[in-house]
Scaffold this motif. Sequence first.
Motif, PDB file in Angstrom:
ATOM      1  N   GLU A  28       0.814  -1.213   0.000  1.00 47.50           N
ATOM      2  CA  GLU A  28       0.000   0.000   0.000  1.00 47.50           C
ATOM      3  C   GLU A  28       0.850   1.267   0.000  1.00 47.50           C
ATOM      4  O   GLU A  28       0.317   2.368  -0.205  1.00 47.50           O
ATOM      5  N   TRP A  33      -1.064   3.123  -5.493  1.00 48.73           N
ATOM      6  CA  TRP A  33      -1.984   2.213  -4.784  1.00 48.73           C
ATOM      7  C   TRP A  33      -3.277   2.952  -4.440  1.00 48.73           C
ATOM      8  O   TRP A  33      -3.249   4.080  -3.948  1.00 48.73           O
ATOM      9  N   ARG A  35      -6.125   3.676  -2.165  1.00 53.03           N
ATOM     10  CA  ARG A  35      -6.379   3.531  -0.733  1.00 53.03           C
ATOM     11  C   ARG A  35      -7.850   3.256  -0.468  1.00 53.03           C
ATOM     12  O   ARG A  35      -8.750   3.668  -1.210  1.00 53.03           O
TER      13      ARG A  35
END
Length: 405
Positions: A28, A33, A35
């Motif tokens: 992450e 990435w 979230r």
Amino acid sequence: MSLNLYRRHRRDCAAGHAEDSLSSELEERRKGWRRCECPLTASGTLGKKYRRQSTGEWEWDAAKAVVRNWELAGRWGKAVPPPQAAEPNASRVTVQEATEDFLAKCQNRHIAPNTLSKYRTFTNQFEAFCENRGYVYVDQLTPRDMDRFYASWKDGVRAKAKKLERLKAFIKFCLKRKWLNEHIADDLQAPEGSSVTVPKSPFTDAELDRLYAACDKIGPQLKHGPGYRTWGGEDAKDFIYLSIYTGLRISDVATFDITRRLNGNDVFLRMHKTKRPLFTWIPDWLVNRLRGREQIHGSLIFTAGSTRNAKQLCDIWRNKRLKKVFELGGPWETPPHPHKFRHTFVRILLEKGVPVPDVAELIGDTEQILRKHYAAWIPGRQSRLSRILQEAFADKPAGKIVAIR
């Protein structure tokens, strides 16, 4: 052994990650990435027990704090402060101690068993919430925790408002004992519509006839099993008759002890606020039916099998026997339920002109509450309101009637 921490994505993941897919903190932190706020889960062995358990957090730092407390405690769902902090925390009160003291206070008030069970249900849910978040002490809770605890309730509007009252009562209890420094639930508000008065909807005479006809359709219900008592439509009729003629709640009827409750034609209801016995009257034919049941079943005329547990008996009558009667007596404009028999008891008395104070005394309510929920069945109410309107507009000029083409 250290625990593993990862995120398990849910079906409704805001970032669109696949359901039940896993991601680590390293993944992450990579660029690009997407979230999300899916909860972080810990897995591993603590106290010789392997488990996967949600931390209740979606941010990594907060979840690590929860996991660190579990590891210090050496068991799942519990957190303890570091050893060097034990001395300053000696006067702090744990969540379990606070809820036990709160229940003891409720018991000292001698509140009704059904009400006490609701307080106990609330404290169980509160303890489970604190355990899931890794809290040990009451003063670890914050207003943010109260927001999340409140949002986790799945109750209806009015039930949620009642539970909120219990939560605020518990927080005030902790404040008075100086276990908390602020009212962390003070700004929580009851759901919209929870304060709107809903008139009671008793059964009409026609609906009662349909229920009695439905009972006639039910033959002996046979079932094999130890201690099972066969029942049929006549048993359901007796249950309904006693409910309507006395106004007793389903728990009182299901556990009705005829040797203690029935004296001639008088049925004992409760000890009044004046500490004097209060009785209601039932006709001879119903007394004879109940006495006939006593000869067959003993003093507990509505028990089922060998159980004497009030909750189990209520569940049997509500969810099996009376449910079958309601299904055969339908369709219904409003959903039927056993407490409507108590409303019907009030409706019959008010329609027959029984004074409001006497009816309120028989059901253990105040006149104000009775008028609030049963105003539609109080004789003279509508005529009195109509007379007030007639007098108010008596001196106003009458409008002319004009034909409209």
